[in-house]
Structures are given as structure tokens and as C-alpha cells.
Design a protein around this motif. Structure first.
Motif, mmCIF file in Angstrom:
data_model
loop_
_atom_site.group_PDB
_atom_site.id
_atom_site.type_symbol
_atom_site.label_atom_id
_atom_site.label_comp_id
_atom_site.label_asym_id
_atom_site.label_seq_id
_atom_site.Cartn_x
_atom_site.Cartn_y
_atom_site.Cartn_z
ATOM 1 N N CYS A 4 6.503 0.198 4.146
ATOM 2 C CA CYS A 4 5.137 -0.334 4.058
ATOM 3 C C CYS A 4 4.969 -1.089 2.755
ATOM 4 O O CYS A 4 5.192 -0.538 1.675
ATOM 5 N N LEU B 251 4.402 -6.367 11.660
ATOM 6 C CA LEU B 251 5.469 -5.383 11.845
ATOM 7 C C LEU B 251 6.761 -6.153 12.088
ATOM 8 O O LEU B 251 6.839 -6.965 13.015
ATOM 9 N N ASP C 238 -1.030 6.899 8.901
ATOM 10 C CA ASP C 238 -0.530 7.268 7.584
ATOM 11 C C ASP C 238 -1.135 6.394 6.489
ATOM 12 O O ASP C 238 -1.558 6.888 5.432
ATOM 13 N N ILE D 279 9.558 3.477 8.907
ATOM 14 C CA ILE D 279 8.704 2.296 8.741
ATOM 15 C C ILE D 279 8.383 2.117 7.260
ATOM 16 O O ILE D 279 7.648 2.917 6.673
ATOM 17 N N TRP E 2 2.046 4.156 11.723
ATOM 18 C CA TRP E 2 1.866 3.536 10.412
ATOM 19 C C TRP E 2 0.398 3.522 10.003
ATOM 20 O O TRP E 2 0.058 3.866 8.856
ATOM 21 N N SER F 163 8.273 6.981 6.084
ATOM 22 C CA SER F 163 8.826 5.840 5.355
ATOM 23 C C SER F 163 10.316 5.647 5.614
ATOM 24 O O SER F 163 10.860 4.592 5.327
#
Length: 201
Positions: free
Chosen positions: A186, A65, A116, A184, A113, A181
């Protein structure tokens, strides 16, 4: 990825696979710092001595992260390893470590996160393990578990972990979060199925 965010917005945080030797070395250093921090406070650390080496190995596909290029946490995501507990397939977060002296917000971000990401992989659960050398009702693990349950994790008892340590077993339901999103990004490799490597170097 910011597919659900307006084009002009860039996610504040990003979870991504560690792509370079330098990033993997940074993750190994984070793990060492975290273990030192725990030891100085008399808190348990994994019995397995080579955890930092796992993050140096590109074959483990570690992820981190990041906030503005700074590594805040690292882990090794795996698809459905043989944990010996829990029913149904899962995304497993192995060797999860955060920078020392960071707020619970980092763990909360990883929780959002992971829930998801698991849903996008069509996996029903996220699982992880937290060291728990004593009863789950004893401090300091009890305080940690209270914070995690407040974030949506369920405690599924305790027992031997993947590396032989006594752990608290944690499970989180997968959930698509379409607006996440914007917060965060990805860019994580799809986790591979993990071989049962307990006891390996």
C-alpha cells in the motif's frame, strides 16, 4: 509497504496512488473499457459522462490496484465525503472500476485492502455505491450484491448517489489486517476530505 512481511518477500499486489500522467491515462482507458463492456451487455453505466476525465486529473488523487505493473482496478479514495447516508466517518471509494472480464478476486482484494486502510486511518467504515437502476432484488444487481455481501459488505438500502444515479449503498467495517501487507502493498496518499462536487464538471 511490507512492514509486516519477511524482508525477502515482495507483495504480489500493490494499491498505490497514480503518480504519472501515463498511469492516470491508463486508468481513464480502463474506465472507458469497462463502460463499453457494460454497455454492450445492456448493463447500466453512470449518467455522468466525464468519469474518465476524473482519473486524468491529479487533483482527484486516484489510486489503482496493480499486479506486476498491470493496472487491474482503479478508484478515487476520499475521506468522509457528504454522501447523504450512513452515520459516522468513512473512507469512500468513488468511481470504482475493474478491468472487464476479471474474476471477483480483484474486488475481494480491494475489499481487504480498503478495510485495513480505513482502520489505519482510524475510520470505522468503508463506503461505496453501486449502480442500481431497478429494485435491489432484480438481476443483475441482486447477483452483484450477493457476491459483495459474501465478501463482508452490508447493503444499506438504495437511493440517489453522489452523481445523481440511483445506487445501492454499501458499507464495510474497518478492520486491521496485520499480515495483509505480504499480499497487498500500500502506497496511497492519505485521502483528503472531499468537497461536495455533485453536478460539477
Amino acid at each position: 509497504m511490507t512492514a509486516f512481511a519477511p524482508a525477502h518477500l515482495v507483495a504480489v499486489y500493490e494499491v498505490r496512488s497514480l503518480r504519472t500522467d501515463a498511469e492516470r491515462e491508463e486508468a481513464a482507458a480502463l474506465v472507458q473499457d469497462r463502460q463499453r463492456w457494460l454497455t454492450l451487455r445492456g448493463l447500466p453505466v453512470p449518467a455522468r459522462a466525464d468519469v474518465p476525465a476524473l482519473f486524468r486529473d491529479p487533483q482527484t488523487r486516484p489510486a489503482g490496484l496493480f499486479e506486476d505493473g498491470k493496472l487491474l482496478a482503479c478508484m478515487i479514495p476520499q475521506r468522509d465525503p457528504d454522501l447523504g447516508w450512513g452515520e459516522g466517518a468513512c473512507l469512500f471509494l468513488g468511481c470504482f472500476h475493474t478491468l472487464p472480464d476479471q474474476p471477483d478476486d480483484i474486488t475481494r482484494l480491494i475489499t481487504l485492502w480498503a478495510s485495513d486502510f480505513a482502520a489505519r486511518l482510524d475510520l470505522p467504515f468503508v463506503r461505496t455505491e453501486a449502480l442500481a437502476r431497478h429494485a435491489l432484488e432484480a438481476e443483475p444487481v441482486a447477483a452483484l450484491l450477493r457476491r459483495l455481501t459474501d465478501m463482508g459488505w452490508d447493503v444499506r438500502g438504495s437511493g440517489p448517489g453522489r452523481e445523481g444515479d440511483r445506487v445501492a449503498r454499501l458499507e464495510l467495517a474497518a478492520e486491521r489486517r496485520s499480515g495483509l501487507s505480504a499480499l497487498i502493498g500500500c502506497c496511497v496518499h492519505e485521502p483528503q476530505a472531499a468537497p461536495d462536487d455533485r453536478g460539477s464538471a
